[in-house]
Design a protein around this motif. Structure first.
Motif, PDB file in Angstrom:
ATOM      1  N   ILE A   1       0.832  -1.212   0.000  1.00  0.00           N
ATOM      2  CA  ILE A   1       0.000   0.000   0.000  1.00  0.00           C
ATOM      3  C   ILE A   1       0.863   1.257   0.000  1.00  0.00           C
ATOM      4  CG2 ILE A   1      -1.739   1.258   1.329  1.00  0.00           C
ATOM      5  CD1 ILE A   1      -2.813  -1.510   2.190  1.00  0.00           C
ATOM      6  N   SER A   2       2.032   1.196   0.611  1.00  0.00           N
ATOM      7  CA  SER A   2       2.917   2.368   0.585  1.00  0.00           C
ATOM      8  C   SER A   2       3.470   2.637  -0.806  1.00  0.00           C
ATOM      9  CB  SER A   2       4.062   2.194   1.581  1.00  0.00           C
ATOM     10  OG  SER A   2       4.798   1.015   1.309  1.00  0.00           O
ATOM     11  N   ALA A   3       3.491   1.610  -1.650  1.00  0.00           N
ATOM     12  CA  ALA A   3       3.851   1.741  -3.072  1.00  0.00           C
ATOM     13  C   ALA A   3       5.188   2.457  -3.236  1.00  0.00           C
ATOM     14  CB  ALA A   3       2.724   2.439  -3.821  1.00  0.00           C
ATOM     15  N   THR A   4       5.282   3.340  -4.223  1.00  0.00           N
ATOM     16  CA  THR A   4       6.537   4.047  -4.493  1.00  0.00           C
ATOM     17  C   THR A   4       6.500   5.484  -3.981  1.00  0.00           C
ATOM     18  OG1 THR A   4       5.750   4.681  -6.700  1.00  0.00           O
ATOM     19  CG2 THR A   4       6.992   2.624  -6.528  1.00  0.00           C
TER      20      THR A   4
ATOM     21  N   THR B   1       6.710   9.454   0.757  1.00  0.00           N
ATOM     22  CA  THR B   1       6.307   9.467   2.153  1.00  0.00           C
ATOM     23  C   THR B   1       5.338   8.320   2.388  1.00  0.00           C
ATOM     24  OG1 THR B   1       6.555  11.869   2.283  1.00  0.00           O
ATOM     25  CG2 THR B   1       5.248  10.808   3.996  1.00  0.00           C
ATOM     26  N   ALA B   2       5.684   7.425   3.292  1.00  0.00           N
ATOM     27  CA  ALA B   2       4.810   6.299   3.608  1.00  0.00           C
ATOM     28  C   ALA B   2       3.713   6.750   4.555  1.00  0.00           C
ATOM     29  CB  ALA B   2       5.614   5.168   4.243  1.00  0.00           C
ATOM     30  N   PRO B   3       2.533   6.149   4.461  1.00  0.00           N
ATOM     31  CA  PRO B   3       1.474   6.502   5.418  1.00  0.00           C
ATOM     32  C   PRO B   3       1.876   6.137   6.838  1.00  0.00           C
ATOM     33  CG  PRO B   3       0.842   4.588   4.095  1.00  0.00           C
ATOM     34  CD  PRO B   3       2.107   5.129   3.496  1.00  0.00           C
ATOM     35  N   GLY B   4       1.583   7.050   7.757  1.00  0.00           N
ATOM     36  CA  GLY B   4       1.946   6.802   9.148  1.00  0.00           C
ATOM     37  C   GLY B   4       1.073   5.770   9.816  1.00  0.00           C
ATOM     38  N   ARG B   5      -0.100   5.510   9.236  1.00  0.00           N
ATOM     39  CA  ARG B   5      -1.014   4.525   9.824  1.00  0.00           C
ATOM     40  C   ARG B   5      -1.884   3.969   8.708  1.00  0.00           C
ATOM     41  NH1 ARG B   5      -4.606   4.384  15.120  1.00  0.00           N
ATOM     42  NH2 ARG B   5      -6.472   3.333  14.351  1.00  0.00           N
ATOM     43  N   LEU B   6      -2.011   2.659   8.677  1.00  0.00           N
ATOM     44  CA  LEU B   6      -2.881   1.987   7.726  1.00  0.00           C
ATOM     45  C   LEU B   6      -3.972   1.266   8.504  1.00  0.00           C
ATOM     46  CD1 LEU B   6      -0.246   0.492   5.246  1.00  0.00           C
ATOM     47  CD2 LEU B   6      -1.798   2.403   4.815  1.00  0.00           C
ATOM     48  N   ASP B   7      -5.200   1.564   8.199  1.00  0.00           N
ATOM     49  CA  ASP B   7      -6.332   0.928   8.863  1.00  0.00           C
ATOM     50  C   ASP B   7      -6.979  -0.094   7.938  1.00  0.00           C
ATOM     51  OD1 ASP B   7      -6.304   2.323  11.362  1.00  0.00           O
ATOM     52  OD2 ASP B   7      -7.011   4.112  10.298  1.00  0.00           O
ATOM     53  N   PRO B   8      -7.552  -1.183   8.523  1.00  0.00           N
ATOM     54  CA  PRO B   8      -7.541  -1.521   9.943  1.00  0.00           C
ATOM     55  C   PRO B   8      -6.164  -1.988  10.403  1.00  0.00           C
ATOM     56  CG  PRO B   8      -8.918  -3.050   8.685  1.00  0.00           C
ATOM     57  CD  PRO B   8      -8.346  -2.100   7.706  1.00  0.00           C
ATOM     58  N   LEU B   9      -5.913  -1.794  11.694  1.00  0.00           N
ATOM     59  CA  LEU B   9      -4.597  -2.095  12.231  1.00  0.00           C
ATOM     60  C   LEU B   9      -4.343  -3.595  12.377  1.00  0.00           C
ATOM     61  CD1 LEU B   9      -4.389   0.635  15.010  1.00  0.00           C
ATOM     62  CD2 LEU B   9      -2.896   0.451  13.022  1.00  0.00           C
TER      63      LEU B   9
END
Length: 315
Positions: free
Chosen positions: A197-200, A203-211
């Motif tokens: 999901i962070s892909a290329t 900046t990576a997402p700080g939180r991906l839901d659901p945890l």
């Protein structure tokens, strides 16, 4: 004891630049403040900043590999070399149509490692991206991406090549150890995403839901396996850097989430999230034979942590 890794990187980067001829050196060198080139992650076959190993002589290619080896443990370096070799395997499987080759890996240096307090470097190509940032002789080690296509090559039912096997097997051990209740909390969807999901993204997402399921809710066996899985990714780094990352993450909560079927041979995905930690694994084809893995520090990728300290001290 003083950390030897920054000086090892500085020496290896200097040796690489000295081994390049002038055109290759100009392609390899970039300003540290060239943010689009420095904050870059691309694990697909695309044009990228830097100079290609295919254009270098043996001395310069070996210098590039020695630089890469300063950032990886011996086991992770072996995984990276297997990933590089798979380009030839994949090209054959595709009927030699795309011209993939094991020289299509690129190295870039940002700033002057011999003189600057802030500099960085990256070794990258299809299914491999390793970025290191060095500020005031502190190494910020991420992102680190390793992929494999095919993830497994078999003969007579036995694997002859499976560079990312531990990353899958240990996660499946953890899934099994969770039991029905833990698995129900960990499996967040029946369908795996098409890719990490962070892909290329820079900046990576700080939180991906659901945890998913928190470590604190796991039985001791599950906690131990989750810790081993995190350690597997942190141990991609040299021992000095891996130990520092363990200390950095100590005491924080971790969450484990799985997406897709739990049986092998199908698309599946998992992620581990903690305080400034994101680990993702995705097997992206219907037969579950094309793996992507990444170790990221969402708030600290590309040296954001050491640069913040540097700017604070400067002001």
């Amino acid at each position: 004891m003083e950390d030897p890794v920054p000086e090892q990187m500085r020496a290896a980067a200097g040796a690489l630049l000295a081994a390049l001829d002038e055109p290759a050196r100009q392609r390899a060198r970039h300003d540290f403040d060239d943010e689009p080139a420095r904050r870059w992650l691309e694990y697909r076959p695309r044009p990228r900043p830097g100079t290609s190993l295919a254009d270098l002589d043996v001395t310069a290619r070996k210098a590039a590999h020695r630089l890469l080896a300063t950032a990886l443990s011996p086991a992770a370096y072996a995984q990276a070399m297997a990933v590089v070799a798979l380009e030839e395997v994949l090209d054959r499987a595709e009927g030699w149509r795309r011209g993939r080759h094991s020289g299509d890996y690129w190295v870039a240096v940002f700033g002057d490692p011999g003189r600057d307090d802030r500099w960085a470097w990256r070794f990258e190509g299809h299914h491999l991206s390793v970025s290191m940032t060095v500020v005031n002789d502190q190494v910020s080690p991420a992102p680190i991406f390793l992929g494999a296509n095919p993830a497994t090559v078999r003969h007579a039912g036995r694997p002859v090549s499976r560079p990312l096997g531990p990353e899958e097997d240990l996660a499946r051990e953890l899934l099994d150890a969770l039991g029905p209740t833990g698995r129900a909390a960990a499996v967040v969807t029946d369908e795996a995403p098409a890719d990490i999901i962070s892909a290329t993204r820079a900046t990576a997402p700080g939180r991906l839901d659901p945890l998913g399921v928190p470590r604190g809710r796991l039985a001791p066996s599950g906690r131990a396996l989750l810790d081993r899985l995190v350690a597997l990714y942190l141990d991609r780094l040299p021992p000095e850097l891996a130990t520092r990352e363990v200390r950095r993450l100590a005491g924080g909560e971790l969450h484990f989430a799985w997406a897709g079927p739990v049986g092998p041979g199908q698309r599946h995905y998992y992620r581990i999230q903690g305080d400034d930690l994101l680990i993702e694994y995705d097997n992206t084809t219907e037969d579950g034979n094309h793996a992507h893995t990444v170790l990221r520090r969402p708030a600290s990728d590309f040296g954001a942590d050491v640069l913040a300290d540097h700017h604070s001290a400067a002001h």
